[in-house]
Scaffold this motif. Structure first.
Motif, short mmCIF file in Angstrom:
data_model
loop_
_atom_site.label_atom_id
_atom_site.label_comp_id
_atom_site.label_asym_id
_atom_site.label_seq_id
_atom_site.Cartn_x
_atom_site.Cartn_y
_atom_site.Cartn_z
N PRO A 180 0.81 -1.23 0.00
CA PRO A 180 0.00 0.00 0.00
C PRO A 180 0.85 1.28 0.00
CG PRO A 180 -0.85 -1.54 1.61
CD PRO A 180 0.45 -2.11 1.12
N LEU A 181 2.00 1.24 0.63
CA LEU A 181 2.87 2.42 0.65
C LEU A 181 3.49 2.67 -0.72
CD1 LEU A 181 4.63 1.93 4.10
CD2 LEU A 181 2.50 3.14 3.57
N VAL A 223 0.74 4.24 -2.88
CA VAL A 223 0.54 5.67 -2.60
C VAL A 223 1.60 6.48 -3.33
CG1 VAL A 223 0.66 7.44 -0.81
CG2 VAL A 223 -0.68 5.38 -0.42
N ASN A 224 2.85 6.04 -3.26
CA ASN A 224 3.93 6.75 -3.94
C ASN A 224 3.67 6.79 -5.46
OD1 ASN A 224 6.56 8.07 -3.62
ND2 ASN A 224 7.33 6.35 -4.83
N TRP A 280 0.71 6.61 -6.95
CA TRP A 280 -0.41 7.52 -7.20
C TRP A 280 0.03 8.98 -7.13
CZ3 TRP A 280 -4.52 6.97 -9.81
CH2 TRP A 280 -5.19 5.75 -9.86
N VAL A 332 6.40 10.96 1.40
CA VAL A 332 5.12 10.42 0.93
C VAL A 332 4.85 9.08 1.59
CG1 VAL A 332 3.90 9.52 -1.09
CG2 VAL A 332 5.16 11.67 -1.27
N ILE A 333 5.85 8.21 1.58
CA ILE A 333 5.70 6.90 2.20
C ILE A 333 5.56 7.02 3.71
CG2 ILE A 333 6.95 4.74 2.67
CD1 ILE A 333 7.81 4.76 -0.26
N ALA A 342 2.05 8.18 4.44
CA ALA A 342 1.09 7.10 4.15
C ALA A 342 1.14 6.01 5.22
CB ALA A 342 1.36 6.52 2.77
N ARG A 343 2.31 5.78 5.78
CA ARG A 343 2.47 4.75 6.82
C ARG A 343 1.55 5.02 8.01
NH1 ARG A 343 6.25 0.89 7.73
NH2 ARG A 343 7.62 1.63 6.08
N PHE A 389 -1.40 5.84 7.95
CA PHE A 389 -2.77 5.44 7.65
C PHE A 389 -2.94 3.93 7.47
CE2 PHE A 389 -2.38 9.85 6.46
CZ PHE A 389 -3.50 10.40 7.08
#
Length: 140
Positions: free
Chosen positions: A11-12, A15-16, A18, A54-55, A58-59, A61
């Protein structure tokens, strides 16, 4: 002592990817090419310091422990991030220099590669695999 390979939860990585795709699209639609500096700065920080904001954001969440997600190989992601940083850099510099065609080519390359990776095929991973395969073939 554990020899578990270093990894990043999928998922991380997504996100990167996206952030790259949406930044490219936003730059194209708005004409504000400086938007490309967001994934570029995150990528550079990640490559040179190991801290990708970014990662890291995102972590926060993730709903489960990071180890419970499908792992993505850290070395492959570093290779992919290097390609993304090169393409984003060339794209951003090209916009600054008003080399519009070059800017569109390199941002299209990185945006498309990130989007295709989101869909399930990692172009950078394929390239890395082929390079490693060729390297082994030349060594033997």
């Amino acid at each position: 002592m554990s020899t578990k390979p270093r990894s990043i939860p999928r998922p991380l990585v997504r996100v990167n990817q996206w952030v790259i795709v949406l930044s490219v699209v936003a730059a194209w639609l708005s004409g504000l090419y400086w938007i490309l500096a967001i994934p570029l700065a995150a990528g550079l920080l990640g490559l040179f310091t190991g801290f990708n904001p970014v990662i890291r954001l995102a972590r926060l969440f993730l709903r489960k422990p990071a180890s419970s997600y499908i792992p993505e190989d850290w070395n492959e992601q570093q290779f992919n991030q290097t390609i993304a940083v090169v393409c984003l850099s060339v794209g951003l510099v090209s916009y600054i220099q008003q080399w519009t065609t070059t800017a569109y080519i390199f941002t299209a390359l990185v945006g498309t590669a990130a989007f295709v990776a989101i869909l399930g095929f990692c172009v950078g991973c394929f390239m890395r695999y082929q390079l490693l395969r060729l390297r082994r073939a030349y060594k033997s």
